[in-house]
Design an enzyme around this catalytic site. Sequence first.
Site, PDB file in Angstrom:
ATOM      1  N   LYS A  72      39.693  43.130  32.701  1.00  0.00           N
ATOM      2  CA  LYS A  72      39.534  41.688  32.466  1.00  0.00           C
ATOM      3  C   LYS A  72      39.604  41.349  30.984  1.00  0.00           C
ATOM      4  O   LYS A  72      40.099  40.290  30.610  1.00  0.00           O
ATOM      5  CB  LYS A  72      38.218  41.176  33.051  1.00  0.00           C
ATOM      6  CG  LYS A  72      38.256  41.060  34.559  1.00  0.00           C
ATOM      7  CD  LYS A  72      37.209  40.101  35.080  1.00  0.00           C
ATOM      8  CE  LYS A  72      37.288  39.994  36.583  1.00  0.00           C
ATOM      9  NZ  LYS A  72      36.171  39.278  37.181  1.00  0.00           N
ATOM     10  N   LYS A 103      45.462  44.725  43.466  1.00  0.00           N
ATOM     11  CA  LYS A 103      44.510  44.123  44.392  1.00  0.00           C
ATOM     12  C   LYS A 103      44.856  42.653  44.645  1.00  0.00           C
ATOM     13  O   LYS A 103      45.247  41.957  43.707  1.00  0.00           O
ATOM     14  CB  LYS A 103      43.122  44.239  43.744  1.00  0.00           C
ATOM     15  CG  LYS A 103      41.971  43.853  44.604  1.00  0.00           C
ATOM     16  CD  LYS A 103      40.656  43.948  43.829  1.00  0.00           C
ATOM     17  CE  LYS A 103      40.529  42.851  42.786  1.00  0.00           C
ATOM     18  NZ  LYS A 103      39.182  42.696  42.225  1.00  0.00           N
ATOM     19  N   LYS A 136      41.928  36.252  43.603  1.00  0.00           N
ATOM     20  CA  LYS A 136      42.015  34.813  43.425  1.00  0.00           C
ATOM     21  C   LYS A 136      42.530  34.456  42.035  1.00  0.00           C
ATOM     22  O   LYS A 136      42.969  33.336  41.811  1.00  0.00           O
ATOM     23  CB  LYS A 136      40.676  34.115  43.722  1.00  0.00           C
ATOM     24  CG  LYS A 136      39.400  34.776  43.247  1.00  0.00           C
ATOM     25  CD  LYS A 136      38.199  34.013  43.791  1.00  0.00           C
ATOM     26  CE  LYS A 136      36.826  34.586  43.719  1.00  0.00           C
ATOM     27  NZ  LYS A 136      36.346  35.815  44.011  1.00  0.00           N
TER      28      LYS A 136
HETATM   29  P1  TYM Z   1      34.280  39.026  43.751  1.00  0.00           P
HETATM   30  O1  TYM Z   1      33.900  37.589  43.693  1.00  0.00           O
HETATM   31  O2  TYM Z   1      35.423  39.486  42.909  1.00  0.00           O
HETATM   32  O3  TYM Z   1      34.577  39.446  45.246  1.00  0.00           O
HETATM   33  C1  TYM Z   1      33.633  39.175  46.282  1.00  0.00           C
HETATM   34  C2  TYM Z   1      33.672  40.281  47.313  1.00  0.00           C
HETATM   35  O4  TYM Z   1      34.999  40.390  47.859  1.00  0.00           O
HETATM   36  C3  TYM Z   1      35.455  41.728  47.722  1.00  0.00           C
HETATM   37  N1  TYM Z   1      36.892  41.687  47.440  1.00  0.00           N
HETATM   38  C4  TYM Z   1      37.801  42.383  48.117  1.00  0.00           C
HETATM   39  N2  TYM Z   1      37.686  43.236  49.151  1.00  0.00           N
HETATM   40  C5  TYM Z   1      38.814  43.786  49.633  1.00  0.00           C
HETATM   41  N3  TYM Z   1      40.051  43.525  49.108  1.00  0.00           N
HETATM   42  C6  TYM Z   1      40.207  42.686  48.067  1.00  0.00           C
HETATM   43  N4  TYM Z   1      41.423  42.424  47.578  1.00  0.00           N
HETATM   44  C7  TYM Z   1      39.046  42.060  47.520  1.00  0.00           C
HETATM   45  N5  TYM Z   1      38.846  41.180  46.508  1.00  0.00           N
HETATM   46  C8  TYM Z   1      37.517  40.974  46.471  1.00  0.00           C
HETATM   47  C9  TYM Z   1      34.683  42.289  46.533  1.00  0.00           C
HETATM   48  O5  TYM Z   1      34.646  43.688  46.561  1.00  0.00           O
HETATM   49  C10 TYM Z   1      33.335  41.654  46.726  1.00  0.00           C
HETATM   50  O6  TYM Z   1      32.583  42.383  47.681  1.00  0.00           O
HETATM   51  N6  TYM Z   1      30.784  41.239  40.942  1.00  0.00           N
HETATM   52  C11 TYM Z   1      31.082  40.728  42.259  1.00  0.00           C
HETATM   53  C12 TYM Z   1      30.130  39.664  42.738  1.00  0.00           C
HETATM   54  C13 TYM Z   1      28.690  40.053  42.645  1.00  0.00           C
HETATM   55  C14 TYM Z   1      27.997  40.927  43.518  1.00  0.00           C
HETATM   56  C15 TYM Z   1      26.662  40.958  43.051  1.00  0.00           C
HETATM   57  C16 TYM Z   1      28.401  41.680  44.616  1.00  0.00           C
HETATM   58  C17 TYM Z   1      27.791  39.600  41.739  1.00  0.00           C
HETATM   59  N7  TYM Z   1      26.557  40.134  41.975  1.00  0.00           N
HETATM   60  C18 TYM Z   1      25.697  41.749  43.682  1.00  0.00           C
HETATM   61  C19 TYM Z   1      27.415  42.461  45.247  1.00  0.00           C
HETATM   62  C20 TYM Z   1      26.103  42.495  44.777  1.00  0.00           C
HETATM   63  C21 TYM Z   1      32.473  40.131  42.251  1.00  0.00           C
HETATM   64  O7  TYM Z   1      33.012  39.767  41.244  1.00  0.00           O
HETATM   65  O8  TYM Z   1      33.010  39.952  43.476  1.00  0.00           O
END
Ligand code: TYM
Length: 354
Positions: free
Chosen positions: A130, A213, A216
């Site tokens: 990032k 991957k 969004k």
């Molecule tokens: P984020 O917002 O990027 O994604 C949210 C969740 O979706 C999953 N995900 C995917 N799974 C499969 N294939 C993909 N292409 C894909 N893109 C996203 C992510 O693995 C995630 O589970 N840091 C985290 C958010 C967060 C969080 C937490 C998660 C903040 N605090 C505490 C768990 C526990 C994030 O940026 O997810």
Amino acid sequence: MDDRAGAATATAGAAGRFATRIFSGIQPSGGLTLGNYLGALKRFVQKQEEGIEAIYCLVDLHAVTVWQDPARLRANTREAAAAFLAAGVDPARSLLFNQCQVSAHAELAWIFNCVARMGWLGRMTQFKEKAGKDREAASVGLFAYPNLMAADIMVYHATHVPVGEDQKQHLELTRDIAIKFNHDFGTDFFPVVEPIIEGAATRVMSLRDGTRKMSKSDPSDMSRINLADDADTIAQKIRKARTDPLPLPESLAALDGRPEARNLVNIYAALADLAPEAVLGEFAGRGFDAFKPRLADLAVAVLAPISARMAGHLSDPAGIDRLLGEGAARAEAIARPILEATFAIMGMIRSRRG
Ligand code: TYM
């Protein structure tokens, strides 16, 4: 992708003296994608249906580690909340709220800023990706991001965290923080969490490039399916998805070196609740001209009702805000005593009343 092993560790692992409690979060930094749905949301609902206590959070404090347009952030937060509800998260059974309404997250994150080491955070691949080449220009928040994530989880003494594959390294860091805090203060106050990374779609890839991957934040909208896409758009994106000229093989191993083909098979499997092997059993020997229309029909059948329900929820933004506020109040009631106990362990005086 050894989903069974993950699930087995999850049941055998963290529980200890802590009751099983799930926490997970999604950033409201854009519309949610099929990756978020299959990798996270769908599984959040499954956990709820299994009767496990679950806390789900729209992590707006994480989203602002890169600049967000205020009007977009507000809209994206409501849209993400609508997606949770439309996918089947029931706020009467699971907690649903946005992070900035429970200040205990940020307070515990500060403590963890003082526990985690610079070197640990410097090794985070998501930060490196990032921040890109110009790390000096990245926000401090982007660097410290995993500490806030650790706080999100531990401020509830959560024991299990369902996520997609891309969050695995952050959860290892969360475990390291728990272990170091417990060691530094001679306690076993924080549980060492277990990630739950399971299913056929722990890493849904871009429709334009099977080595990246689905995200969004990808500049190309054709690279992803958004939960808010209509049926025609979904069908068109699948029709145009990059593939190769070979027919589908009989075995999964034969998909090695064919990342786009593997991705579409995994997506089909996850949408249909089948093993990828079963999908190949049905389509082996057939080309993408036969497979893609079936995948498009399946994706529309699963996603169209969700996007219709989302639109319904979004027609009442005040209702969504109210619901998030109620969720936050319930979350606060769990988090505050855990934060207070943390301060006490560390020797901080908390004598203010009222
Ligand atoms: P984020 O917002 O990027 O994604 C949210 C969740 O979706 C999953 N995900 C995917 N799974 C499969 N294939 C993909 N292409 C894909 N893109 C996203 C992510 O693995 C995630 O589970 N840091 C985290 C958010 C967060 C969080 C937490 C998660 C903040 N605090 C505490 C768990 C526990 C994030 O940026 O997810």
